[in-house]
Design a protein around this motif. Structure first.
Motif, PDB file in Angstrom:
ATOM      1  N   VAL A  29       0.845  -1.204   0.000  1.00 19.40           N
ATOM      2  CA  VAL A  29       0.000   0.000   0.000  1.00 19.40           C
ATOM      3  C   VAL A  29       0.879   1.253   0.000  1.00 19.40           C
ATOM      4  O   VAL A  29       0.612   2.218  -0.725  1.00 19.40           O
ATOM      5  CB  VAL A  29      -0.943   0.008   1.214  1.00 19.40           C
ATOM      6  N   VAL A  32       2.473   1.664  -3.492  1.00 20.38           N
ATOM      7  CA  VAL A  32       1.473   2.152  -4.449  1.00 20.38           C
ATOM      8  C   VAL A  32       1.166   3.625  -4.194  1.00 20.38           C
ATOM      9  O   VAL A  32       1.034   4.420  -5.126  1.00 20.38           O
ATOM     10  CB  VAL A  32       0.190   1.306  -4.363  1.00 20.38           C
ATOM     11  N   SER A  33       1.080   4.004  -2.917  1.00 24.26           N
ATOM     12  CA  SER A  33       0.844   5.409  -2.579  1.00 24.26           C
ATOM     13  C   SER A  33       1.991   6.289  -3.070  1.00 24.26           C
ATOM     14  O   SER A  33       1.774   7.393  -3.588  1.00 24.26           O
ATOM     15  CB  SER A  33       0.674   5.557  -1.068  1.00 24.26           C
ATOM     16  N   THR A  36       1.661   6.637  -6.753  1.00 21.29           N
ATOM     17  CA  THR A  36       0.528   7.520  -7.066  1.00 21.29           C
ATOM     18  C   THR A  36       0.938   8.981  -6.941  1.00 21.29           C
ATOM     19  O   THR A  36       0.674   9.800  -7.829  1.00 21.29           O
ATOM     20  CB  THR A  36      -0.652   7.221  -6.135  1.00 21.29           C
ATOM     21  N   MET A 252      -4.307   3.882 -10.052  1.00 17.77           N
ATOM     22  CA  MET A 252      -3.547   3.703  -8.818  1.00 17.77           C
ATOM     23  C   MET A 252      -4.455   3.734  -7.592  1.00 17.77           C
ATOM     24  O   MET A 252      -4.261   2.957  -6.644  1.00 17.77           O
ATOM     25  CB  MET A 252      -2.475   4.787  -8.706  1.00 17.77           C
ATOM     26  N   ASN A 253      -5.446   4.607  -7.602  1.00 19.84           N
ATOM     27  CA  ASN A 253      -6.372   4.657  -6.462  1.00 19.84           C
ATOM     28  C   ASN A 253      -7.207   3.381  -6.368  1.00 19.84           C
ATOM     29  O   ASN A 253      -7.543   2.933  -5.263  1.00 19.84           O
ATOM     30  CB  ASN A 253      -7.286   5.874  -6.575  1.00 19.84           C
ATOM     31  N   GLN A 256      -5.136   0.822  -4.635  1.00 19.64           N
ATOM     32  CA  GLN A 256      -5.091   1.094  -3.206  1.00 19.64           C
ATOM     33  C   GLN A 256      -6.382   0.659  -2.513  1.00 19.64           C
ATOM     34  O   GLN A 256      -6.344   0.064  -1.430  1.00 19.64           O
ATOM     35  CB  GLN A 256      -4.853   2.582  -2.955  1.00 19.64           C
ATOM     36  N   LEU A 259      -6.431  -3.016  -2.027  1.00 18.22           N
ATOM     37  CA  LEU A 259      -5.526  -3.423  -0.954  1.00 18.22           C
ATOM     38  C   LEU A 259      -6.137  -3.124   0.411  1.00 18.22           C
ATOM     39  O   LEU A 259      -5.975  -3.910   1.359  1.00 18.22           O
ATOM     40  CB  LEU A 259      -4.182  -2.714  -1.112  1.00 18.22           C
ATOM     41  N   TYR A 260      -6.836  -1.996   0.520  1.00 20.49           N
ATOM     42  CA  TYR A 260      -7.513  -1.679   1.780  1.00 20.49           C
ATOM     43  C   TYR A 260      -8.627  -2.690   2.078  1.00 20.49           C
ATOM     44  O   TYR A 260      -8.949  -2.938   3.241  1.00 20.49           O
ATOM     45  CB  TYR A 260      -8.109  -0.273   1.717  1.00 20.49           C
ATOM     46  N   THR A 341      -1.297   6.869   5.233  1.00 25.56           N
ATOM     47  CA  THR A 341      -1.521   5.581   4.577  1.00 25.56           C
ATOM     48  C   THR A 341      -1.396   4.431   5.565  1.00 25.56           C
ATOM     49  O   THR A 341      -2.234   3.517   5.591  1.00 25.56           O
ATOM     50  CB  THR A 341      -0.511   5.394   3.430  1.00 25.56           C
ATOM     51  N   VAL A 345      -4.124   1.632   6.908  1.00 23.93           N
ATOM     52  CA  VAL A 345      -3.900   0.182   6.848  1.00 23.93           C
ATOM     53  C   VAL A 345      -4.134  -0.440   8.212  1.00 23.93           C
ATOM     54  O   VAL A 345      -4.802  -1.483   8.340  1.00 23.93           O
ATOM     55  CB  VAL A 345      -2.475  -0.121   6.347  1.00 23.93           C
TER      56      VAL A 345
END
Length: 373
Positions: A29, A32-33, A36, A252-253, A256, A259-260, A341, A345
């Motif tokens: 995560v 990826v953030s 992004t 990309m969002n 995310q 993943l969340y 972030t 998580v």
């Protein structure tokens, strides 16, 4: 708390396995953030740094406005008269050139009036204010590609020679380093035909991509747009006019978000299985007088330790990846972004443990007192 820690120690293999999964999810995560944010900066940082609040485009450009919109001085004069605010023309286009030392570079040419509020400040060399028409101020991204102050940059296929006079802070547009030239020079780059070597003023249209407003207009922009056949966008909305920005953000969002969603399911599944396996022990504790609240605290503490420690380790791993890739790829992970972030998580991971709490409170002390015999 003692019992929770004791169970963590006794079943450390299982908890280490679960913690490793949390580490990987948190790190993914975070990575990826970082991509992004980095991709966003690489696409719109040049627009973000412009000291403008709104942009005016031609009404026929409904997407990718900086590439498709064209306004003329007549429209600009009408807007200056009616809007009663400080504004200046802006031209934006992507081109390619070669320096006298053989460095081939792509650049996003921003055409600005040298004396306007869009003219960039420099960290090295001279600015555009008193420079000649064939001057260019480059961002630090071009310096990374081998361009130096004092070089001569020749625009490919057009033969237009530009002298690099200054260096400004790092900025990009459409994943291309930005460079700033006088508006008239930008018009030559934008409208000259390949091989024409056009330089006469009559051969180049006096047009530009947009009008940049330093402060919002003092009258309704909707009325002005209708009157002058234009479209006015806020600075933030104009980011969507940058090539690829919207698609990248959505992609990309979306990753995310998934993943969340994965994090609570994985954590919840682990603790659900762990709770089922501990039903006899939980029933024994209930038979010995432990309250449901204490068993809940016991379970939540175990989950919190696994999730929080795993998330912290994942944050460290994501930060290490950012340091490893450096500036080779568009990656940016500020401390605030990383903290937000990772907190998200951890929160969704702990939310997954809610799936197991009903089984914890449902532990029956009669099980240990022989009710099933």
């Amino acid at each position: 708390m003692f019992l929770a820690l004791l169970e963590l120690r006794a079943a450390r293999g299982r908890f280490l396995l679960m913690g490793s999964v949390v580490v990987l999810v948190a790190a993914l995560v975070g990575i990826v953030s970082g991509f992004t944010t980095g991709l966003g900066d690489d696409t719109i940082s040049a627009l973000r740094r412009l000291p403008a609040s709104q942009f005016v485009f031609s009404s026929d450009a409904r997407s990718d406005q900086f590439a498709r919109s064209l306004l003329d001085e007549r429209t600009a004069a009408a807007w200056r008269k009616d809007a009663d605010t400080d504004m200046t023309p802006l031209g934006v286009s992507i081109t390619r050139g070669t320096t006298n030392r053989g460095a081939e570079v792509d650049l996003a040419a921003f055409g600005v009036e040298p004396e306007s509020f869009l003219s960039p400040s420099v960290t090295q060399g001279d600015d555009l204010a008193d420079a000649s028409a064939d001057s260019i101020v480059m961002s630090a991204g071009l310096a990374d590609e081998g361009v130096r102050v004092g070089d001569t940059l020749v625009i490919d296929r057009l033969g237009i020679k530009l002298h690099v006079i200054g260096l400004t802070e790092r900025s990009g547009y459409g994943h291309v380093p930005a460079a700033y030239v006088p508006l008239r020079t930008w018009q030559r780059i934008r409208f000259s035909a390949p091989g024409s070597q056009a330089s006469a003023a009559t051969e180049i249209p006096d047009q530009f991509s947009a009008l940049a407003l330093r402060t919002p207009a003092k009258v309704s922009t909707a009325d002005l747009d209708e009157r002058h056949s234009t479209t006015t966008l806020t600075k933030e909305k104009a980011y969507e006019a940058a090539p690829g920005y919207t698609g990248e953000r959505v992609t990309m969002n979306s990753i995310q978000v998934f993943l969340y969603l994965i994090a609570p399911l994985v954590v919840g599944a682990f603790f659900a299985v762990w709770t089922v396996q501990r039903q006899p022990e939980l029933a024994l504790l209930r038979a010995l007088g432990a309250s449901r609240r204490r068993l809940l605290a016991h379970t939540v503490l175990q989950a919190a330790l696994v999730v929080v420690l795993g998330t912290v380790a994942g944050a460290v791993l994501a930060g290490a990846v950012g340091l490893l890739v450096g500036e080779q790829v568009p990656f940016s992970l500020p401390a605030t972004t990383l903290a937000v972030t990772m907190c998200t998580v951890a929160a969704v991971g702990l939310a997954g443990t809610a799936l197991t709490l009903r089984r914890v409170t449902a532990a029956d002390p009669l099980t240990m007192l022989g009710a099933n015999r």
